[in-house]
Design an enzyme around this catalytic site. Structure first.
Site, PDB file in Angstrom:
ATOM      1  N   ALA A 243       3.723  13.756   5.831  1.00  0.00           N
ATOM      2  CA  ALA A 243       4.949  14.102   5.035  1.00  0.00           C
ATOM      3  C   ALA A 243       4.923  12.897   3.861  1.00  0.00           C
ATOM      4  O   ALA A 243       4.304  12.044   3.806  1.00  0.00           O
ATOM      5  CB  ALA A 243       6.200  13.847   5.793  1.00  0.00           C
ATOM      6  N   LYS A 244       5.771  13.675   2.791  1.00  0.00           N
ATOM      7  CA  LYS A 244       5.602  12.498   1.793  1.00  0.00           C
ATOM      8  C   LYS A 244       6.275  11.153   2.035  1.00  0.00           C
ATOM      9  O   LYS A 244       5.828  10.398   1.099  1.00  0.00           O
ATOM     10  CB  LYS A 244       6.664  13.301   0.637  1.00  0.00           C
ATOM     11  CG  LYS A 244       5.907  14.599  -0.242  1.00  0.00           C
ATOM     12  CD  LYS A 244       6.438  14.569  -1.442  1.00  0.00           C
ATOM     13  CE  LYS A 244       5.670  15.675  -2.204  1.00  0.00           C
ATOM     14  NZ  LYS A 244       6.711  16.929  -2.517  1.00  0.00           N
ATOM     15  N   ARG A 245       6.850  11.159   3.086  1.00  0.00           N
ATOM     16  CA  ARG A 245       7.324   9.826   3.583  1.00  0.00           C
ATOM     17  C   ARG A 245       6.406   8.992   4.032  1.00  0.00           C
ATOM     18  O   ARG A 245       6.706   7.811   4.127  1.00  0.00           O
ATOM     19  CB  ARG A 245       8.589  10.009   4.566  1.00  0.00           C
ATOM     20  CG  ARG A 245       9.857  10.658   4.204  1.00  0.00           C
ATOM     21  CD  ARG A 245      10.754  10.992   5.361  1.00  0.00           C
ATOM     22  NE  ARG A 245      10.223  11.871   6.329  1.00  0.00           N
ATOM     23  CZ  ARG A 245      10.096  13.205   6.249  1.00  0.00           C
ATOM     24  NH1 ARG A 245      10.717  13.969   5.372  1.00  0.00           N
ATOM     25  NH2 ARG A 245       9.649  13.746   7.386  1.00  0.00           N
TER      26      ARG A 245
END
Ligand code: GLU
Length: 316
Positions: A243-245
């Site tokens: 994820a971008k996280r």
């Protein structure tokens, strides 16, 4: 140049990042493969910043995307297109569909939509809009929904093979313009792929289910459909999508840690079945080795060993 070569269609691909976070190794893989896919056949490549989400899109993410692509050695042709600068064109496309009677206004409240979403659907995992506003005849207010024709849509994906999707049964009439006038991804991608002359869309498998919706919009707007290539995603060691996280695996963090960009291209190529590639691979080497028939259909797992190998090849 031979006469027959000049007649051959020049393929045009694109990279379409959303500047809503830092790019990570999953993006690097999709973009490097999309880039090699285009360049290995002397095709062109366009860049588009999908920045319609005003709350999440940030100029600093746009700058990071430029730095990341440059670092990896992935170039593009022409000026980048910013979707946020094309609101008028995108809204006009939505208005045209409304005038043509293939889109209608929807004033369903959030509560109504939530109730509909909770209703059990026959074996359908994705939420389906039940068409509440189809016959309400609302004018000038609310969101715009595309009136989806019944029946399956068939297309052939260059990597995933033949596909059949019944948009009307699985998704129903979908939003193309929000009630406050923001064009939806499905509409923007179709209008802007046409604007940029895109003939080949190479992107991640997460968008395979959107393709039939995009085909329907292309037909309704009289646009020709590109060829589609959906590549398997990258999963982390626990089997979840990156994820971008996952900022610690962002391209920026890896660059700042001194990782050699060629180690990333080496991992990309080898994970795509190009086993003859070295651990350090240049963009030119990736292009000449590129062969989509080796790509496979299974997601790639990014293991701790893969990351350790990249970190071991630090340039400083
Ligand atoms: N902007 C989308 C994303 O970053 C990609 C859209 C597309 O390739 O059609 O997921």
């Amino acid at each position: 140049m031979h006469a027959d070569m000049s007649l051959a269609e020049v393929s045009v691909g694109r990279l379409a990042p959303s500047p809503s976070g830092r790019l990570h190794l999953g993006h690097a893989r999709t973009f490097a493969l999309a880039w090699a896919h285009a360049r290995s056949r002397s095709g062109q490549l366009r860049l588009r910043l999908e920045d319609l989400d005003r709350e999440r899109s940030r100029p600093e993410h746009v700058q990071r995307i430029f730095r990341d692509l440059e670092w990896l050695g992935l170039d593009w042709d022409g000026e980048p297109l910013y979707q946020s600068q094309r609101l008028d064109v995108l809204r006009e496309a939505a208005a045209r569909l409304e005038r043509d009677g293939v889109a209608y206004r929807c004033i369903c409240s959030r509560a109504e939509l939530e109730r509909a979403a909770q209703a059990p659907q026959r074996g359908v995992s994705e939420w389906r809009y039940p068409g509440t506003c189809r016959e309400r005849g609302v004018q000038h207010q609310g969101a715009l929904r595309f009136r989806v024709p019944e029946g399956p849509i068939a297309f052939v994906d260059g990597l995933a093979g033949p596909q059949q999707v019944d948009v009307s049964a699985e998704v129903g009439d979908f939003v193309i313009l929000s009630r406050n006038g923001v064009p939806a991804y499905q509409l923007a991608v179709v209008v802007d792929d046409a604007e940029q002359g895109v003939t080949e869309v190479f992107r991640g498998d997460d968008l395979l289910t959107s393709t039939a919706r995009q085909l329907l919009l292309q037909r309704a707007l009289g646009l020709s459909a590109p060829r589609w290539f959906h590549a398997p995603l990258v999963l982390d060691a626990s089997g979840r999508r990156l994820a971008k996280r996952a900022d610690d695996l962002s391209l920026e963090a890896l660059r700042e840690a001194g990782v050699d960009a060629r180690a990333i291209l080496g991992w990309v190529g080898r994970s795509a079945g190009l086993s003859a590639l070295a651990q350090l691979t240049t963009p030119a080497e990736l292009v000449s080795a590129y062969d989509p028939t080796h790509l496979g259909r299974e997601p790639t797992v990014l293991s701790a060993a893969d990351i350790a190998a990249m970190l071991a090849l630090r340039v400083r």
